[in-house]
Design a protein around this motif. Structure first.
Motif, PDB file in Angstrom:
ATOM      1  N   MET A  52      -9.166  50.214  54.263  1.00 57.07           N
ATOM      2  CA  MET A  52      -9.398  51.506  53.641  1.00 57.07           C
ATOM      3  C   MET A  52      -8.087  52.190  53.300  1.00 57.07           C
ATOM      4  SD  MET A  52     -12.532  53.089  55.908  1.00 57.07           S
ATOM      5  CE  MET A  52     -12.518  54.560  54.859  1.00 57.07           C
ATOM      6  N   GLU A  53      -8.185  53.184  52.418  1.00 56.34           N
ATOM      7  CA  GLU A  53      -7.035  54.020  52.072  1.00 56.34           C
ATOM      8  C   GLU A  53      -7.414  55.471  52.311  1.00 56.34           C
ATOM      9  OE1 GLU A  53      -5.039  52.540  48.252  1.00 56.34           O
ATOM     10  OE2 GLU A  53      -6.989  51.512  48.231  1.00 56.34           O
ATOM     11  N   PHE A  54      -6.529  56.207  52.955  1.00 52.54           N
ATOM     12  CA  PHE A  54      -6.811  57.591  53.331  1.00 52.54           C
ATOM     13  C   PHE A  54      -5.823  58.527  52.632  1.00 52.54           C
ATOM     14  CE2 PHE A  54      -8.558  55.045  56.711  1.00 52.54           C
ATOM     15  CZ  PHE A  54      -9.724  55.706  57.073  1.00 52.54           C
ATOM     16  N   GLU A  55      -6.369  59.528  51.947  1.00 59.88           N
ATOM     17  CA  GLU A  55      -5.564  60.582  51.330  1.00 59.88           C
ATOM     18  C   GLU A  55      -5.748  61.826  52.181  1.00 59.88           C
ATOM     19  OE1 GLU A  55      -4.492  63.982  49.870  1.00 59.88           O
ATOM     20  OE2 GLU A  55      -6.650  63.681  49.567  1.00 59.88           O
ATOM     21  N   GLY A  56      -4.691  62.319  52.801  1.00 54.79           N
ATOM     22  CA  GLY A  56      -4.827  63.407  53.759  1.00 54.79           C
ATOM     23  C   GLY A  56      -4.009  64.643  53.470  1.00 54.79           C
ATOM     24  N   ASN A  57      -3.541  64.816  52.235  1.00 61.50           N
ATOM     25  CA  ASN A  57      -2.695  65.968  51.919  1.00 61.50           C
ATOM     26  C   ASN A  57      -3.399  67.043  51.101  1.00 61.50           C
ATOM     27  OD1 ASN A  57      -0.358  64.888  53.196  1.00 61.50           O
ATOM     28  ND2 ASN A  57      -0.032  63.552  51.422  1.00 61.50           N
ATOM     29  N   SER A  58      -4.634  66.802  50.688  1.00 61.40           N
ATOM     30  CA  SER A  58      -5.342  67.766  49.847  1.00 61.40           C
ATOM     31  C   SER A  58      -5.955  68.883  50.675  1.00 61.40           C
ATOM     32  CB  SER A  58      -6.421  67.059  49.026  1.00 61.40           C
ATOM     33  OG  SER A  58      -7.246  66.281  49.863  1.00 61.40           O
TER      34      SER A  58
ATOM     35  N   LYS B 130      -6.244  60.229  42.334  1.00 66.08           N
ATOM     36  CA  LYS B 130      -5.876  59.605  41.063  1.00 66.08           C
ATOM     37  C   LYS B 130      -4.437  59.116  41.088  1.00 66.08           C
ATOM     38  CE  LYS B 130      -6.114  60.120  36.058  1.00 66.08           C
ATOM     39  NZ  LYS B 130      -6.452  60.978  34.904  1.00 66.08           N
ATOM     40  N   ALA B 131      -3.553  59.903  41.692  1.00 65.93           N
ATOM     41  CA  ALA B 131      -2.160  59.484  41.816  1.00 65.93           C
ATOM     42  C   ALA B 131      -2.015  58.290  42.744  1.00 65.93           C
ATOM     43  CB  ALA B 131      -1.310  60.650  42.320  1.00 65.93           C
ATOM     44  N   LEU B 132      -2.946  58.167  43.697  1.00 69.36           N
ATOM     45  CA  LEU B 132      -2.894  57.063  44.662  1.00 69.36           C
ATOM     46  C   LEU B 132      -3.381  55.752  44.067  1.00 69.36           C
ATOM     47  CD1 LEU B 132      -2.624  56.014  47.653  1.00 69.36           C
ATOM     48  CD2 LEU B 132      -4.993  56.786  47.971  1.00 69.36           C
TER      49      LEU B 132
END
Length: 273
Positions: free
Chosen positions: A162-168, A179-181
């Motif tokens: 999995m990939e986790f985006e945690g800055n939003s 989208k940037a990821l």
């Protein structure tokens, strides 16, 4: 800077316009006028508050407002044979309790996890993305992504895939950061998982960023037939009213500030990006 200002204003404004806060202000103001001897003003404010409480208790106003939101997209969309990626938006996590109890804590929107894991099994070769940071004004270090990772691990999911985006901090930043990821390409198929009432605003953001997704709404509070029944449930109806009003105000705010492509977004008919 503009996104930070929007984040702070949205949090502060919502505190003072949410229905339960407004009702509390009416009762408090009426009580103050009562003790001040201003009986006419006190009777008016307390009468309005009492009438509002009766209406909320009997009429499912929140469900009425949630109906168009939750029926905007099919609850069981036709799934493609192949998907390039699945995105789940955060919001079901109770980050503060997770930190305090040292175990993953989730709230009423846990249906997102069920749907996301189901889609992971259907599309094991797709990219599996979780997006969610902190929406808290105080605890920016308590992040949805961290809680979600613990939830998935506790359910036996291999998070290494999995990939986790945690800055939003909000839905708009969710989509921008993801989208940037992942750098989606034209012709790719992406599936979006989030709460049904929140799906129109979420799809509007993807549309605004020229990214077509297949909505997979979950966590419904209304009925498929849109039927309404009188109730006697003040607390439950007030909770639903708060939820519905917040989403409609969110739709308006996002459209006015250019974060969505329409006030009441629908799926993009064109393909590509």
């Amino acid at each position: 800077m503009a996104n930070t200002l929007f984040f702070w204003l949205s949090k502060l404004v919502w505190v003072v316009i949410k229905p339960d806060f407004f009702l509390m202000v009416l009762i408090l103001a009426g009580t103050v006028w009562l003790f001040a001897g201003k009986l006419r003003r006190a009777k008016f404010l307390l009468g309005v508050a009492s009438l509002a409480m009766v209406v909320i208790a009997v009429c499912p106003l929140g469900i009425m407002l949630l109906n168009p939101l939750e029926h905007r997209f099919p609850s069981s969309p036709d799934l493609p044979e192949k998907a390039d990626g699945i995105i789940m938006l955060g919001g079901a996590e109770d980050n503060e309790k997770t930190q305090l109890w040292q175990q993953p804590e989730i709230k009423k929107s846990a249906d997102r996890y069920v749907a996301f894991i189901r889609l992971m099994h259907i599309y094991p070769n797709a990219r599996h993305i979780f997006a969610g940071g902190s929406a808290s004004l105080i605890h920016q270090d308590y992040r949805d992504a961290d809680t979600a990772r613990q939830v998935f691990e506790s359910l036996g999911v291999d998070v290494s895939s999995m990939e986790f985006e945690g800055n939003s901090r909000n839905s708009f930043e969710n989509v921008v950061n993801v989208k940037a990821l992942v750098h989606p390409e034209p012709g790719q198929v992406w599936i979006l998982v989030t709460t049904a009432a929140h799906m129109p605003r979420s799809v509007g953001i993807f549309n605004r960023l020229n990214w077509t997704v297949i909505p997979f709404p979950v966590d419904h509070h209304t009925r498929p037939d849109k039927s309404l029944k009188p109730t006697l449930d003040f607390s439950g109806n007030l909770f639903m009213l708060n939820r519905a009003v917040r989403e409609w105000i969110g739709l308006a705010a996002y459209y006015i500030t250019g974060k969505t492509n329409a006030f009441f977004p629908s799926m993009r008919k064109e393909a590509g990006f």
